[in-house]
Scaffold this motif. Sequence first.
Motif, mmCIF file in Angstrom:
data_model
loop_
_atom_site.group_PDB
_atom_site.id
_atom_site.type_symbol
_atom_site.label_atom_id
_atom_site.label_comp_id
_atom_site.label_asym_id
_atom_site.label_seq_id
_atom_site.Cartn_x
_atom_site.Cartn_y
_atom_site.Cartn_z
ATOM 1 N N ASP A 1 -26.025 49.001 69.742
ATOM 2 C CA ASP A 1 -26.953 49.825 68.975
ATOM 3 C C ASP A 1 -26.236 50.429 67.771
ATOM 4 O O ASP A 1 -25.037 50.745 67.835
ATOM 5 C CB ASP A 1 -27.533 50.939 69.851
ATOM 6 N N ASP A 2 -26.973 50.598 66.681
ATOM 7 C CA ASP A 2 -26.386 51.094 65.436
ATOM 8 C C ASP A 2 -25.640 52.410 65.620
ATOM 9 O O ASP A 2 -24.613 52.641 64.978
ATOM 10 C CB ASP A 2 -27.466 51.314 64.371
ATOM 11 N N GLU A 3 -26.171 53.284 66.454
ATOM 12 C CA GLU A 3 -25.558 54.609 66.604
ATOM 13 C C GLU A 3 -24.275 54.576 67.438
ATOM 14 O O GLU A 3 -23.571 55.580 67.532
ATOM 15 C CB GLU A 3 -26.550 55.619 67.186
ATOM 16 N N GLY B 1 -16.951 53.919 61.074
ATOM 17 C CA GLY B 1 -17.934 54.170 60.027
ATOM 18 C C GLY B 1 -18.688 52.956 59.529
ATOM 19 O O GLY B 1 -19.517 53.084 58.636
ATOM 20 N N TRP B 2 -18.412 51.804 60.095
ATOM 21 C CA TRP B 2 -18.989 50.569 59.565
ATOM 22 C C TRP B 2 -19.756 49.812 60.640
ATOM 23 O O TRP B 2 -19.311 49.699 61.778
ATOM 24 C CB TRP B 2 -17.888 49.675 59.003
ATOM 25 N N PRO C 1 -20.612 59.524 59.790
ATOM 26 C CA PRO C 1 -21.710 58.717 59.255
ATOM 27 C C PRO C 1 -21.342 57.255 59.022
ATOM 28 O O PRO C 1 -20.178 56.918 58.831
ATOM 29 C CB PRO C 1 -22.047 59.399 57.930
ATOM 30 N N ILE C 2 -22.354 56.417 59.015
ATOM 31 C CA ILE C 2 -22.201 55.001 58.677
ATOM 32 C C ILE C 2 -22.067 54.900 57.164
ATOM 33 O O ILE C 2 -22.876 55.450 56.420
ATOM 34 C CB ILE C 2 -23.412 54.191 59.180
ATOM 35 N N TYR D 1 -29.282 54.506 56.464
ATOM 36 C CA TYR D 1 -28.015 55.240 56.526
ATOM 37 C C TYR D 1 -27.509 55.670 55.147
ATOM 38 O O TYR D 1 -26.390 56.179 55.043
ATOM 39 C CB TYR D 1 -26.972 54.404 57.272
ATOM 40 N N SER D 2 -28.294 55.465 54.118
ATOM 41 C CA SER D 2 -28.029 55.991 52.766
ATOM 42 C C SER D 2 -26.686 55.545 52.174
ATOM 43 O O SER D 2 -25.932 56.354 51.647
ATOM 44 C CB SER D 2 -28.106 57.520 52.772
#
Length: 184
Positions: free
Chosen positions: A70-72, A84-85, A19-20, A118-119
């Motif tokens: 892209d973010d993913e 993760g960042w 996860p981010i 991304y919480s």
Amino acid sequence: MTLWSRQISPNNSGPRWSPIVGVIIHSTRGGALTPELEYQAAIDWFLNPTSEVSAHRIIAVDGDGVICVDDEDIAWHSGNYNQGWLGVELVQQTIDTPFTIGQYETLANLLREWSTMYSFPLDKVHVRGHDEVDQRKSDPGPQFNWPYLWDLLKEEEKMNKEALTDALHEVWAVREALRKAAAV
């Protein structure tokens, strides 16, 4: 409203497998003659496979920006932190060049968006400068106004709380009006 264009860099490791957890803030400092040339040079550098560097976004001095990864996907911006960042690059010609209000506003909006998506919390543990995670780096540096960024992020939170309070007062007023009408 920020205008995001897309110029996807080949310099990425593909999809994330964890996860981010936060965002690393960088600055360009390429020494170009104008901010526009600095912005284009950063894009060109990220598009160049031999540079072996990239970030998810670049924010120009006018607050517009470009999506480079892209973010993913995993951008190549902070070594061990890449997985993760998310990485965001602010255009800055030299270490002495101040950042613009447009850059801070776009960055704050982007951080809020990413935090929601991304919480992760918007705090000093999850939003960091490149210099905080790599002692060899000095960006975003002394011109970056962290208190101003935190104030922008808090202001939005305050406005959201005020809007929620106003909405609750309106709901309460409608409820009371309905209760009184029903009693008649």
